[in-house]
Design a protein around this motif. Structure first.
Motif, PDB file in Angstrom:
ATOM      1  N   ALA A 145     -23.706  24.721  85.234  1.00 39.11           N
ATOM      2  CA  ALA A 145     -23.623  23.322  84.811  1.00 39.11           C
ATOM      3  C   ALA A 145     -22.581  23.123  83.713  1.00 39.11           C
ATOM      4  O   ALA A 145     -21.863  22.117  83.715  1.00 39.11           O
ATOM      5  N   VAL A 146     -22.463  24.065  82.788  1.00 34.69           N
ATOM      6  CA  VAL A 146     -21.482  23.935  81.708  1.00 34.69           C
ATOM      7  C   VAL A 146     -20.066  23.949  82.272  1.00 34.69           C
ATOM      8  O   VAL A 146     -19.209  23.174  81.843  1.00 34.69           O
ATOM      9  N   GLU A 147     -19.819  24.806  83.272  1.00 30.11           N
ATOM     10  CA  GLU A 147     -18.498  24.819  83.905  1.00 30.11           C
ATOM     11  C   GLU A 147     -18.211  23.483  84.575  1.00 30.11           C
ATOM     12  O   GLU A 147     -17.107  22.962  84.485  1.00 30.11           O
ATOM     13  N   ALA A 148     -19.197  22.933  85.267  1.00 29.40           N
ATOM     14  CA  ALA A 148     -19.016  21.635  85.927  1.00 29.40           C
ATOM     15  C   ALA A 148     -18.697  20.561  84.894  1.00 29.40           C
ATOM     16  O   ALA A 148     -17.799  19.732  85.098  1.00 29.40           O
ATOM     17  N   LEU A 149     -19.405  20.573  83.770  1.00 26.28           N
ATOM     18  CA  LEU A 149     -19.135  19.600  82.705  1.00 26.28           C
ATOM     19  C   LEU A 149     -17.717  19.762  82.177  1.00 26.28           C
ATOM     20  O   LEU A 149     -16.986  18.778  82.031  1.00 26.28           O
ATOM     21  N   ARG A 150     -17.300  20.995  81.919  1.00 26.51           N
ATOM     22  CA  ARG A 150     -15.940  21.246  81.416  1.00 26.51           C
ATOM     23  C   ARG A 150     -14.889  20.719  82.386  1.00 26.51           C
ATOM     24  O   ARG A 150     -13.938  20.057  81.985  1.00 26.51           O
ATOM     25  N   TYR A 151     -15.056  21.024  83.675  1.00 25.02           N
ATOM     26  CA  TYR A 151     -14.089  20.556  84.667  1.00 25.02           C
ATOM     27  C   TYR A 151     -14.080  19.032  84.760  1.00 25.02           C
ATOM     28  O   TYR A 151     -13.017  18.417  84.827  1.00 25.02           O
ATOM     29  N   LEU A 152     -15.259  18.418  84.759  1.00 20.57           N
ATOM     30  CA  LEU A 152     -15.315  16.954  84.793  1.00 20.57           C
ATOM     31  C   LEU A 152     -14.567  16.353  83.610  1.00 20.57           C
ATOM     32  O   LEU A 152     -13.736  15.455  83.769  1.00 20.57           O
ATOM     33  N   LEU A 153     -14.870  16.853  82.429  1.00 21.72           N
ATOM     34  CA  LEU A 153     -14.254  16.293  81.223  1.00 21.72           C
ATOM     35  C   LEU A 153     -12.760  16.570  81.170  1.00 21.72           C
ATOM     36  O   LEU A 153     -11.976  15.695  80.785  1.00 21.72           O
ATOM     37  N   ASP A 154     -12.340  17.772  81.547  1.00 21.96           N
ATOM     38  CA  ASP A 154     -10.908  18.096  81.542  1.00 21.96           C
ATOM     39  C   ASP A 154     -10.137  17.232  82.525  1.00 21.96           C
ATOM     40  O   ASP A 154      -9.056  16.733  82.214  1.00 21.96           O
ATOM     41  N   HIS A 155     -10.690  17.053  83.723  1.00 17.17           N
ATOM     42  CA  HIS A 155      -9.987  16.233  84.719  1.00 17.17           C
ATOM     43  C   HIS A 155      -9.993  14.758  84.336  1.00 17.17           C
ATOM     44  O   HIS A 155      -9.024  14.054  84.600  1.00 17.17           O
ATOM     45  N   CYS A 156     -11.056  14.295  83.707  1.00 19.07           N
ATOM     46  CA  CYS A 156     -11.067  12.911  83.215  1.00 19.07           C
ATOM     47  C   CYS A 156      -9.962  12.710  82.179  1.00 19.07           C
ATOM     48  O   CYS A 156      -9.274  11.699  82.182  1.00 19.07           O
ATOM     49  N   LYS A 157      -9.787  13.689  81.309  1.00 15.56           N
ATOM     50  CA  LYS A 157      -8.736  13.602  80.290  1.00 15.56           C
ATOM     51  C   LYS A 157      -7.360  13.587  80.949  1.00 15.56           C
ATOM     52  O   LYS A 157      -6.499  12.772  80.605  1.00 15.56           O
ATOM     53  N   THR A 158      -7.140  14.489  81.914  1.00 15.66           N
ATOM     54  CA  THR A 158      -5.856  14.559  82.612  1.00 15.66           C
ATOM     55  C   THR A 158      -5.557  13.251  83.332  1.00 15.66           C
ATOM     56  O   THR A 158      -4.443  12.727  83.258  1.00 15.66           O
ATOM     57  N   GLU A 159      -6.557  12.718  84.017  1.00 13.47           N
ATOM     58  CA  GLU A 159      -6.372  11.450  84.735  1.00 13.47           C
ATOM     59  C   GLU A 159      -6.088  10.307  83.771  1.00 13.47           C
ATOM     60  O   GLU A 159      -5.265   9.440  84.049  1.00 13.47           O
ATOM     61  N   ALA A 160      -6.758  10.303  82.626  1.00 11.84           N
ATOM     62  CA  ALA A 160      -6.548   9.247  81.635  1.00 11.84           C
ATOM     63  C   ALA A 160      -5.133   9.319  81.069  1.00 11.84           C
ATOM     64  O   ALA A 160      -4.517   8.297  80.788  1.00 11.84           O
ATOM     65  N   GLU A 161      -4.623  10.537  80.884  1.00  7.71           N
ATOM     66  CA  GLU A 161      -3.259  10.698  80.376  1.00  7.71           C
ATOM     67  C   GLU A 161      -2.221  10.211  81.384  1.00  7.71           C
ATOM     68  O   GLU A 161      -1.173   9.716  81.007  1.00  7.71           O
ATOM     69  N   LYS A 162      -2.517  10.352  82.678  1.00  5.41           N
ATOM     70  CA  LYS A 162      -1.593   9.901  83.717  1.00  5.41           C
ATOM     71  C   LYS A 162      -1.580   8.382  83.843  1.00  5.41           C
ATOM     72  O   LYS A 162      -0.567   7.795  84.206  1.00  5.41           O
ATOM     73  N   SER A 163      -2.720   7.751  83.580  1.00  4.35           N
ATOM     74  CA  SER A 163      -2.818   6.303  83.743  1.00  4.35           C
ATOM     75  C   SER A 163      -3.579   5.711  82.568  1.00  4.35           C
ATOM     76  O   SER A 163      -4.736   6.029  82.348  1.00  4.35           O
ATOM     77  N   LYS A 164      -2.941   4.833  81.840  1.00  2.94           N
ATOM     78  CA  LYS A 164      -3.569   4.224  80.664  1.00  2.94           C
ATOM     79  C   LYS A 164      -4.771   3.349  81.034  1.00  2.94           C
ATOM     80  O   LYS A 164      -5.605   3.049  80.212  1.00  2.94           O
ATOM     81  N   SER A 165      -4.871   2.934  82.297  1.00  2.00           N
ATOM     82  CA  SER A 165      -5.969   2.055  82.699  1.00  2.00           C
ATOM     83  C   SER A 165      -7.283   2.817  82.894  1.00  2.00           C
ATOM     84  O   SER A 165      -8.328   2.217  82.999  1.00  2.00           O
ATOM     85  N   LYS A 166      -7.237   4.120  82.931  1.00  2.00           N
ATOM     86  CA  LYS A 166      -8.436   4.915  83.161  1.00  2.00           C
ATOM     87  C   LYS A 166      -9.051   5.326  81.827  1.00  2.00           C
ATOM     88  O   LYS A 166      -9.034   6.483  81.459  1.00  2.00           O
ATOM     89  N   GLN A 167      -9.596   4.380  81.114  1.00  2.00           N
ATOM     90  CA  GLN A 167     -10.153   4.639  79.796  1.00  2.00           C
ATOM     91  C   GLN A 167     -11.509   5.305  79.826  1.00  2.00           C
ATOM     92  O   GLN A 167     -11.848   6.040  78.927  1.00  2.00           O
TER      93      GLN A 167
END
Length: 186
Positions: A113-135
């Motif tokens: 579960a911790v790995e899943a959380l890390r991947y979710l959060l890391d990818h959310c950050k990456t996606e947010a950096e690519k698009s300012k609308s994904k807050q």
């Protein structure tokens, strides 16, 4: 049911079951914890129990967009868990978005579960950096993030160096019960 035979289950916003898609309980527990955080509820625009009464919002239960990003899928699922009157929610969009970015989760084997959380959060950050609308994804990550500050001091000259490192989880060892009891009674 209670002892009188009446149904004691009532609608509590955000308290839902998540459909197990086959060895996905690791992800479901992460998603349940994310949705339980008041800060995350606030990010979804739903901060008090009164917010759940709006019929307009009940009709706006999130879209089921195919090929959603992790950010979109997480935001959608959180809103669905908070707004829907359904008792069980299908987390397929989040699982599919996660598997698209991290293929080893798609094997439907037991995962951490911790790995899943890390991947979710890391990818959310990456996606947010690519698009300012994904807050939502950026804010979601910030809800878990902290800064670890390590200060090292040279014993010879006294010179200090400081290193700051971001984290989204901390692994802590839990001492045996006997050690906890002895420390509490001292």
């Amino acid at each position: 049911r209670d002892s009188m035979g009446s149904d004691t289950c009532s609608y509590i916003p955000g308290v839902k079951g998540l459909k197990n898609l086959g060895n996905t309980c690791f992800l479901n527990s992460v998603l349940q914890n994310i949705t339980a955080l008041q800060e995350i509820r606030n990010l979804s625009g739903l901060s008090s129990s009164n917010d759940f009464e709006s019929e307009e919002e009940q009709e706006e239960v999130p879209y089921k967009k195919k090929n959603a990003t992790i950010d979109e899928a997480c935001h959608s699922l959180v809103r669905e868990m908070l707004l829907s009157k359904d008792q069980v929610i299908d987390p397929s969009n989040v699982f599919n978005a996660l598997c698209k970015n991290v293929p080893f989760f798609s094997a439907k084997k037991q995962q951490d579960a911790v790995e899943a959380l890390r991947y979710l959060l890391d990818h959310c950050k990456t996606e947010a950096e690519k698009s300012k609308s994904k807050q939502f994804g950026q804010d979601l990550r910030e809800a878990f993030a902290g800064t670890l500050i390590c200060v090292r001091t040279c014993l010879n000259c006294g010179n200090e160096s400081t290193v700051q490192e971001e984290f989204v989880d901390l692994s802590l060892s839990i001492p045996p019960t006997s050690q906890v009891k002895s420390r509490v009674t001292r």
